[in-house]
Write a protein that holds these residues in place. Structure first.
Motif, PDB file in Angstrom:
ATOM      1  N   GLY A 105       0.831  -1.189   0.000  1.00  0.00           N
ATOM      2  CA  GLY A 105       0.000   0.000   0.000  1.00  0.00           C
ATOM      3  C   GLY A 105       0.871   1.245   0.000  1.00  0.00           C
ATOM      4  O   GLY A 105       2.101   1.166   0.014  1.00  0.00           O
ATOM      5  N   LEU A 180      -1.835  -7.884  -3.780  1.00  0.00           N
ATOM      6  CA  LEU A 180      -2.932  -7.318  -3.000  1.00  0.00           C
ATOM      7  C   LEU A 180      -2.556  -5.883  -2.658  1.00  0.00           C
ATOM      8  O   LEU A 180      -1.493  -5.635  -2.086  1.00  0.00           O
ATOM      9  CB  LEU A 180      -3.175  -8.123  -1.726  1.00  0.00           C
ATOM     10  CG  LEU A 180      -4.270  -7.618  -0.785  1.00  0.00           C
ATOM     11  CD1 LEU A 180      -4.901  -8.791  -0.023  1.00  0.00           C
ATOM     12  CD2 LEU A 180      -3.750  -6.587   0.233  1.00  0.00           C
ATOM     13  N   VAL A 181      -3.414  -4.944  -3.030  1.00  0.00           N
ATOM     14  CA  VAL A 181      -3.204  -3.551  -2.676  1.00  0.00           C
ATOM     15  C   VAL A 181      -4.260  -3.157  -1.654  1.00  0.00           C
ATOM     16  O   VAL A 181      -5.454  -3.416  -1.848  1.00  0.00           O
ATOM     17  CB  VAL A 181      -3.263  -2.627  -3.906  1.00  0.00           C
ATOM     18  CG1 VAL A 181      -3.169  -1.160  -3.478  1.00  0.00           C
ATOM     19  CG2 VAL A 181      -2.143  -2.964  -4.876  1.00  0.00           C
ATOM     20  N   THR A 188      -5.603   5.729  -4.676  1.00  0.00           N
ATOM     21  CA  THR A 188      -5.125   4.359  -4.464  1.00  0.00           C
ATOM     22  C   THR A 188      -5.987   3.364  -5.230  1.00  0.00           C
ATOM     23  O   THR A 188      -5.481   2.391  -5.807  1.00  0.00           O
ATOM     24  CB  THR A 188      -5.134   4.021  -2.970  1.00  0.00           C
ATOM     25  OG1 THR A 188      -4.298   4.946  -2.265  1.00  0.00           O
ATOM     26  CG2 THR A 188      -4.630   2.606  -2.727  1.00  0.00           C
ATOM     27  N   LEU A 189      -7.293   3.586  -5.267  1.00  0.00           N
ATOM     28  CA  LEU A 189      -8.188   2.676  -5.983  1.00  0.00           C
ATOM     29  C   LEU A 189      -7.888   2.660  -7.474  1.00  0.00           C
ATOM     30  O   LEU A 189      -8.072   1.627  -8.138  1.00  0.00           O
ATOM     31  CB  LEU A 189      -9.645   3.047  -5.729  1.00  0.00           C
ATOM     32  CG  LEU A 189     -10.144   2.819  -4.297  1.00  0.00           C
ATOM     33  CD1 LEU A 189     -11.570   3.322  -4.147  1.00  0.00           C
ATOM     34  CD2 LEU A 189     -10.044   1.348  -3.892  1.00  0.00           C
ATOM     35  N   VAL A 192      -5.155   0.252  -7.716  1.00  0.00           N
ATOM     36  CA  VAL A 192      -5.727  -1.094  -7.573  1.00  0.00           C
ATOM     37  C   VAL A 192      -6.288  -1.568  -8.910  1.00  0.00           C
ATOM     38  O   VAL A 192      -6.037  -2.696  -9.352  1.00  0.00           O
ATOM     39  CB  VAL A 192      -6.829  -1.093  -6.491  1.00  0.00           C
ATOM     40  CG1 VAL A 192      -7.539  -2.450  -6.463  1.00  0.00           C
ATOM     41  CG2 VAL A 192      -6.254  -0.768  -5.124  1.00  0.00           C
ATOM     42  N   ALA A 196      -3.737  -4.563  -9.303  1.00  0.00           N
ATOM     43  CA  ALA A 196      -3.969  -5.533  -8.236  1.00  0.00           C
ATOM     44  C   ALA A 196      -4.762  -6.755  -8.684  1.00  0.00           C
ATOM     45  O   ALA A 196      -5.591  -6.694  -9.593  1.00  0.00           O
ATOM     46  CB  ALA A 196      -4.682  -4.863  -7.063  1.00  0.00           C
ATOM     47  N   TRP A 199      -7.955  -6.597  -3.591  1.00  0.00           N
ATOM     48  CA  TRP A 199      -8.036  -5.296  -2.935  1.00  0.00           C
ATOM     49  C   TRP A 199      -8.544  -5.505  -1.519  1.00  0.00           C
ATOM     50  O   TRP A 199      -9.534  -6.190  -1.300  1.00  0.00           O
ATOM     51  CB  TRP A 199      -8.975  -4.378  -3.703  1.00  0.00           C
ATOM     52  CG  TRP A 199      -9.389  -3.157  -2.918  1.00  0.00           C
ATOM     53  CD1 TRP A 199      -8.577  -2.162  -2.447  1.00  0.00           C
ATOM     54  CD2 TRP A 199     -10.718  -2.818  -2.492  1.00  0.00           C
ATOM     55  NE1 TRP A 199      -9.317  -1.221  -1.763  1.00  0.00           N
ATOM     56  CE2 TRP A 199     -10.633  -1.596  -1.790  1.00  0.00           C
ATOM     57  CE3 TRP A 199     -11.976  -3.410  -2.663  1.00  0.00           C
ATOM     58  CZ2 TRP A 199     -11.762  -0.973  -1.232  1.00  0.00           C
ATOM     59  CZ3 TRP A 199     -13.088  -2.797  -2.110  1.00  0.00           C
ATOM     60  CH2 TRP A 199     -12.973  -1.586  -1.414  1.00  0.00           C
ATOM     61  N   LEU A 216     -14.238   1.290  -7.243  1.00  0.00           N
ATOM     62  CA  LEU A 216     -13.234   0.449  -7.894  1.00  0.00           C
ATOM     63  C   LEU A 216     -13.811  -0.184  -9.153  1.00  0.00           C
ATOM     64  O   LEU A 216     -13.119  -0.264 -10.191  1.00  0.00           O
ATOM     65  CB  LEU A 216     -12.738  -0.622  -6.922  1.00  0.00           C
ATOM     66  CG  LEU A 216     -11.758  -1.643  -7.480  1.00  0.00           C
ATOM     67  CD1 LEU A 216     -10.511  -0.972  -8.039  1.00  0.00           C
ATOM     68  CD2 LEU A 216     -11.377  -2.663  -6.396  1.00  0.00           C
ATOM     69  N   CYS A 220     -12.181   0.290 -12.890  1.00  0.00           N
ATOM     70  CA  CYS A 220     -11.829  -0.853 -13.743  1.00  0.00           C
ATOM     71  C   CYS A 220     -12.459  -0.721 -15.124  1.00  0.00           C
ATOM     72  O   CYS A 220     -11.797  -0.924 -16.150  1.00  0.00           O
ATOM     73  CB  CYS A 220     -12.282  -2.157 -13.084  1.00  0.00           C
ATOM     74  SG  CYS A 220     -11.275  -2.691 -11.678  1.00  0.00           S
ATOM     75  N   ILE A 230     -10.732  -8.620  -9.801  1.00  0.00           N
ATOM     76  CA  ILE A 230     -10.106  -8.206  -8.543  1.00  0.00           C
ATOM     77  C   ILE A 230     -10.914  -8.747  -7.374  1.00  0.00           C
ATOM     78  O   ILE A 230     -12.074  -8.378  -7.173  1.00  0.00           O
ATOM     79  CB  ILE A 230      -9.997  -6.672  -8.457  1.00  0.00           C
ATOM     80  CG1 ILE A 230      -9.183  -6.126  -9.634  1.00  0.00           C
ATOM     81  CG2 ILE A 230      -9.351  -6.257  -7.130  1.00  0.00           C
ATOM     82  CD1 ILE A 230      -9.114  -4.614  -9.686  1.00  0.00           C
ATOM     83  N   ARG A 232     -12.272  -9.064  -3.724  1.00  0.00           N
ATOM     84  CA  ARG A 232     -12.533  -8.073  -2.682  1.00  0.00           C
ATOM     85  C   ARG A 232     -12.235  -8.695  -1.313  1.00  0.00           C
ATOM     86  O   ARG A 232     -12.838  -9.704  -0.918  1.00  0.00           O
ATOM     87  CB  ARG A 232     -13.980  -7.578  -2.745  1.00  0.00           C
ATOM     88  CG  ARG A 232     -14.421  -7.145  -4.156  1.00  0.00           C
ATOM     89  CD  ARG A 232     -13.497  -6.087  -4.762  1.00  0.00           C
ATOM     90  NE  ARG A 232     -13.603  -6.015  -6.211  1.00  0.00           N
ATOM     91  CZ  ARG A 232     -14.262  -5.070  -6.856  1.00  0.00           C
ATOM     92  NH1 ARG A 232     -14.911  -4.141  -6.196  1.00  0.00           N
ATOM     93  NH2 ARG A 232     -14.253  -5.058  -8.181  1.00  0.00           N
TER      94      ARG A 232
END
Length: 285
Positions: A105, A180-181, A188-189, A192, A196, A199, A216, A220, A230, A232
Motif C-alpha cells: 500500500g 494485493l493492494v 489508491t483505488l 488497484v 492488483a 483489494w 473500484l 476498472c 479483482i 474483494r
C-alpha cells in the motif's frame, strides 16, 4: 467461494507466540492464509513496546509452515526501494515454496501519529499522499518487471530510476505472486484497478467499504478491465468475548460482495486461538 485467514500484528507479542499461532493455523484447513503488518514501531498499546519487522518475520514463518498462503497486510511502499522490495518478496516466495501473496500500500496514514512517528525515528522521508500514490504505481510496474523480465532493463520514472535492473532468481509463482493492494483513497483505488489481483479494506465501516468497492468497479471499467478480476478482501477484528459480532460482520460483508476475509487476532493470543477461530467464527459463519 469465500476464503478465510488470520492476521497477527507483530507488536506487543513475541516471536514464539506468533509462531505458535501460525503453526496451529497451518494444520487447520479452514484457515487458508495468514498475515502480518508492516510497522517499525507499535501503533497500539504501549508505544515503546516490542514490534518485529514484518518481512524478516514473514520469511521465518514461511519456513515454519507448509500450507498457509502468507503476506503482509500491507507493506509500506515508503519503507524500501521497490527493486529491493522485489528481491525480498522473491526470497520469501522461494522460502515458502510459492505461497506468498504480495500485499502493499501507499504507507501509513499521515493523520495517525503513532504510525507517522516511525518515519522520523528511522530516518525515512514522509512524502505527501499524491507523491506516495504515484510512487506506488511506479513501484508496482518495476516489481512486476523484476519478477518477469528475462533481460536487464532501465527505468526512468518520476519516482523510481533504475539502471541495469534484473531479478534473479524469479519467484516460484509465475508470472509472480498475486498482488494485493490495500487502501480506500480514490487515487489508491485507481492503482488497484490497474495493478492488483486483490483489494483489501478495513471493515470498520461497511457502508464505506461498499461505496469504495463500487468506485473500484467504475475505475476498472474506465480502463477496460473486468471488475470481477479483482478479489474483494476485508479485514475484520475478532472479538474473543463476542464471536457472534465477528460472524455477523462476515455475513454482512459477504452479502456486500467480499469473499476474502482476514480475521484480526489481538495479542495476547489465547491457547489454541487458531482452532477456536476456526470453530467459533469460520465454521459457524
Amino acid at each position: 467461494m469465500p476464503s478465510f485467514g488470520i492476521m497477527t500484528a507483530p507488536m506487543q507479542a513475541g516471536y514464539d507466540d506468533i509462531r505458535r499461532v501460525w503453526r496451529e493455523a497451518d494444520a487447520i484447513p479452514e484457515i487458508e492464509h495468514a498475515w502480518l503488518f508492516d510497522h517499525l514501531m507499535p501503533i497500539a498499546g504501549d508505544p515503546h513496546g516490542p514490534v518485529l519487522e514484518g518481512w524478516t518475520l514473514l520469511s521465518a514463518l514461511a519456513a515454519q509452515t507448509s500450507r498457509l498462503r502468507l503476506g503482509l497486510l500491507v507493506t509500506s511502499n515508503r519503507f524500501r526501494p521497490p527493486a529491493v522490495l522485489a528481491k525480498i518478496a522473491t526470497t520469501v516466495d522461494v522460502v515458502a515454496g510459492g505461497r506468498l501473496d504480495f500485499g502493499i500500500g501507499v504507507g501509513s496514514r499521515p493523520g495517525h501519529p503513532l504510525a507517522r512517528r516511525e518515519y522520523e525515528a528511522h530516518g525515512l522521508p514522509f512524502h505527501d499522499a499524491a507523491d506516495a500514490t504515484a510512487s506506488l504505481a511506479e513501484a508496482l510496474t518495476v516489481i512486476r518487471r523484476l519478477w518477469t523480465d528475462e533481460q536487464p532493463f532501465d527505468f526512468d520514472g518520476d519516482h523510481v530510476k533504475l539502471t541495469g535492473a534484473f531479478g534473479n532468481p524469479k519467484p516460484v509463482q509465475r508470472p509472480g505472486p498475486p498482488i494485493l493492494v490495500g487502501g480506500r483513497a480514490k487515487a489508491t483505488l485507481r492503482v488497484v484497478a490497474e495493478h492488483a489481483d486483490l483489494w483489501n479494506i478495513p471493515g470498520g465501516d461497511l457502508a464505506d467499504a461498499v461505496e469504495r468497492s463500487a468506485l473500484l468497479d467504475r475505475y476498472c471499467r474506465e480502463i477496460g478491465r473486468d471488475p470481477a478480476a479483482i478479489t474483494r478482501s476485508i479485514h475484520l477484528p475478532v472479538s474473543y468475548e463476542r464471536p457472534g459480532d465477528t460472524r455477523e460482520a462476515i455475513g454482512a460483508a459477504a452479502d456486500a460482495g467480499f469473499t476474502h476475509f482476514v480475521l484480526g487476532l489481538a495479542a495476547p493470543y489465547p491457547p489454541g486461538v487458531a482452532g477456536w477461530v476456526a470453530e467459533e467464527v469460520i465454521r459457524a459463519a
